[in-house]
Every structure is written in structure tokens, then in C-alpha cells.
Design an enzyme around this catalytic site. Structure first.
Site, short mmCIF file in Angstrom:
data_model
loop_
_atom_site.label_atom_id
_atom_site.label_comp_id
_atom_site.label_asym_id
_atom_site.label_seq_id
_atom_site.Cartn_x
_atom_site.Cartn_y
_atom_site.Cartn_z
N GLY A 175 -9.47 3.96 11.32
CA GLY A 175 -8.19 3.99 12.02
C GLY A 175 -8.21 4.79 13.31
O GLY A 175 -7.15 5.10 13.87
N GLU A 221 -17.90 3.42 4.96
CA GLU A 221 -16.85 3.66 5.94
C GLU A 221 -16.88 5.12 6.37
O GLU A 221 -16.34 5.99 5.66
CB GLU A 221 -15.47 3.36 5.32
CG GLU A 221 -15.31 1.94 4.85
CD GLU A 221 -13.84 1.56 4.71
OE1 GLU A 221 -13.42 0.62 5.36
OE2 GLU A 221 -13.12 2.24 3.97
N SER A 272 -12.64 0.82 12.04
CA SER A 272 -12.31 0.29 13.37
C SER A 272 -13.06 -0.98 13.74
O SER A 272 -13.38 -1.19 14.91
CB SER A 272 -12.49 1.38 14.43
OG SER A 272 -11.65 2.48 14.18
N LYS A 317 -3.59 -1.64 3.34
CA LYS A 317 -3.01 -0.32 3.07
C LYS A 317 -1.50 -0.46 2.79
O LYS A 317 -1.12 -1.42 2.14
CB LYS A 317 -3.31 0.61 4.25
CG LYS A 317 -4.81 0.58 4.59
CD LYS A 317 -5.23 1.59 5.59
CE LYS A 317 -6.72 1.42 5.85
NZ LYS A 317 -7.27 2.45 6.71
N GLU A 319 -9.06 7.41 1.90
CA GLU A 319 -7.66 7.87 1.85
C GLU A 319 -7.27 8.25 0.43
O GLU A 319 -6.48 9.17 0.22
CB GLU A 319 -6.74 6.76 2.42
CG GLU A 319 -6.87 6.68 3.94
CD GLU A 319 -6.63 5.29 4.52
OE1 GLU A 319 -6.06 4.43 3.84
OE2 GLU A 319 -7.05 5.09 5.68
N HIS A 370 -11.68 4.59 -1.81
CA HIS A 370 -11.40 4.63 -0.37
C HIS A 370 -11.15 6.08 0.05
O HIS A 370 -10.58 6.86 -0.71
CB HIS A 370 -10.17 3.76 -0.06
CG HIS A 370 -9.98 3.56 1.41
ND1 HIS A 370 -9.41 4.53 2.21
CD2 HIS A 370 -10.32 2.54 2.24
CE1 HIS A 370 -9.40 4.09 3.46
NE2 HIS A 370 -9.95 2.89 3.50
N ASN A 392 -8.08 -4.79 4.39
CA ASN A 392 -7.42 -3.74 3.61
C ASN A 392 -6.10 -3.43 4.32
O ASN A 392 -6.09 -2.76 5.34
CB ASN A 392 -8.32 -2.50 3.56
CG ASN A 392 -7.65 -1.32 2.87
OD1 ASN A 392 -6.59 -1.49 2.24
ND2 ASN A 392 -8.23 -0.14 2.99
P1 PGA Z 1 -9.66 0.52 10.00
O1 PGA Z 1 -9.63 0.83 8.43
O2 PGA Z 1 -10.30 -0.82 10.19
O3 PGA Z 1 -8.20 0.52 10.41
O4 PGA Z 1 -10.43 1.60 10.65
C1 PGA Z 1 -10.73 0.48 7.62
C2 PGA Z 1 -10.45 0.90 6.19
O5 PGA Z 1 -9.82 1.93 5.97
O6 PGA Z 1 -10.85 0.19 5.24
#
Ligand code: PGA
Length: 259
Positions: A179, A173, A217, A12, A103, A101, A10
Site C-alpha cells: 500500500g 509481501e 504495490s 481488504k 495486516e 497477511h 485482496n
Molecule cells: P497493495 O496490497 O497491492 O495495495 O500493496 C497488497 C496486499 O496487501 O496484499
């Protein structure tokens, strides 16, 4: 039953076009040295909307799914400035989409009603949906993580027809792990994945073959431990997927364990 693992990057709001070209070259060179085939692991990348079509038309050394990061709650074509519908994704041969997601839920106020519309449109247009669920740190500390995840599944379950469940992938998640460099413990992640599968089993027989991905992560250093869990069938990878070498190594970890 064996579930072929999925590893999806992903991206982003990253990266500039020039880096995408390098990323593809590097991934192809890794695959040339040591191929991960489709039976071992399904690979996908979710670039920005700007790069969807160019990535879709690239030649890779094996199939790589191009995944949209989002889709409009409105379908078809029409006066919705800035939006991309499920119909238009399909029309451009983009067959997969991430919905829900954290976000999007947080920064764009996407609630159950909006997510239902998105999922319905995506499925009706023949897309496969990676539906994201996850609890906040506060919810985990309050001991209600499982309830929250169950609710997020129930929020959308009513709009998914029986036959459509085979086009659903769930990504667990934990919001506090995205992140941040923190991950759920392997035990907590496995236990939540098992909980998700048990919940979905009440709704559909597709539960046993449904890929349930872990996200938050994931990196080459911790991928193997997640891959070893029976109910973790892959990963949704943010930061680490921007590096083709890391993305490849994560895929390799899942491919190795699951075959
Ligand atoms: P990350 O993001 O691996 O940077 O923690 C995962 C995601 O948001 O799908």
C-alpha cells in the site's frame, strides 16, 4: 517445471456492494474481449466476509476463485462471537483462504501459534491456503530479510503434512511495499522467491510446483517485470485489484509471460 500463475485480488475492507456489481461486469467485459483461460492464469478475489457468498455464486466468463481474507483459529461451530471457521467456509463452498497477511500479524497480533492453528484447520477442511510472509523495512535494512522469511515459513511448516503442501501457495509481501507505492526491486524479489523455493524444497517435493506470489504495490505498470522472473508465479494485489481493468491487466501480464 511450469507453474500456472495465480493473480489474486485482496480487497481488504473494501468496497461497498454496489461497486462489486460494477467490478464483476467490467471484469466480464474484459474477459469477453480477450479471454485469459485457466491454463494461462488462475484468478481469485478475496472480498470481505460479507461478500464471499454473493461473489461465489456469480457467473463469470471463466472460473474465478473466491478467497476468504482470514479464518478463525477455532474450528467447527460454537460460541466464538464474530468468527468464521474453516469448517463454515468449506460449508459455504469457499475453498481458499489468505492466512498470515501482515495486516493481521500487525493489527491483530497474530503470531506463529495462532497462524499454525489457522493453517491446520484450513488444511484439515480441504481449503487451499495463501500463506503470506514478509519482512519490515527495518529488518531489510538490518540485512536479516531472508532469515525473517525463513522463520515465518518454519513457524508453520511443522503443522503441514506432506500431502497438504500441494494446497499451499506462498505470497511474499515485503511489509514496507504494501500500500505504499514502493515495490521490491525485481532482482530482490526474484532472489527472495528463489530463497523461499529452496527453503521449501528441503521440506517437500511440492516446492517446484508451488506458486510463490509477489505482493506489495503491484499494478499494471510493473506487473510485467515481476511476471518475467522465473520464481515469481503470480501476484497478490491489494489497491490495484479494486479496479477490474487494472486487475485484468495484471493477470494478462502474468498469463502472457508464463504461457
Ligand atoms: P497493495 O496490497 O497491492 O495495495 O500493496 C497488497 C496486499 O496487501 O496484499
Amino acid at each position: 517445471m511450469k507453474v500456472v500463475p495465480w493473480v489474486v485480488g485482496n480487497w481488504k475492507m473494501n468496497p461497498p456492494q454496489a461497486q462489486i456489481v460494477q467490478w464483476i461486469e467490467q471484469l466480464n467485459s474484459e474477459l469477453k474481449q480477450d479471454l485469459i483461460n485457466e491454463q494461462e492464469c488462475i484468478l481469485g478475489v478475496a472480498p470481505t466476509a460479507l461478500a464471499l457468498q454473493s461473489m461465489q455464486s456469480q457467473t463469470y466468463d471463466r472460473p474465478i476463485l473466491t478467497v476468504a481474507q482470514d479464518v478463525s483459529q477455532f474450528d467447527g461451530t460454537g460460541a466464538y462471537t464474530g468468527e468464521i471457521s474453516a469448517h463454515l467456509l468449506k460449508d459455504s463452498h469457499i475453498n481458499n483462504v489468505i492466512i498470515g497477511h501482515s495486516e493481521r500479524r500487525t493489527y491483530f497480533n497474530e503470531d506463529g501459534t495462532i497462524l499454525c492453528k489457522k493453517i491446520q484447520n484450513a488444511l484439515q477442511n480441504g481449503l487451499t491456503v495463501i500463506y503470506c510472509v514478509g519482512e519490515t523495512l527495518q529488518e531489510r535494512e538490518q540485512g536479516i530479510a531472508e532469515q525473517v522469511i525463513l522463520q515465518q515459513i518454519c513457524d508453520v511448516a511443522s503443522v503441514i503434512e506432506q500431502a497438504q503442501w500441494q494446497h499451499i501457495v506462498i505470497a511474499y509481501e515485503p511489509v514496507w511495499a504494501i500500500g505504499t507505492g514502493k515495490t521490491a526491486s525485481v532482482e530482490d524479489a526474484q532472489s527472495m522467491h528463489q530463497h523461499i523455493r529452496t527453503a521449501v524444497r528441503q521440506i517437500t517435493t511440492a516446492a517446484d510446483t508451488m506458486p510463490i506470489l509477489y505482493g506489495g504495490s503491484v499494478k499494471p505498470e510493473n506487473a510485467e517485470q515481476f511476471a518475467a522472473c522465473p520464481d515469481i508465479n503470480g501476484a497478490l494485489v491489494g489497491g490495484a485489484s479494486l479496479n477490474a481493468g487494472s486487475f485484468y491487466q495484471i493477470a494478462k501480464a502474468f498469463a502472457k509471460v508464463k504461457v
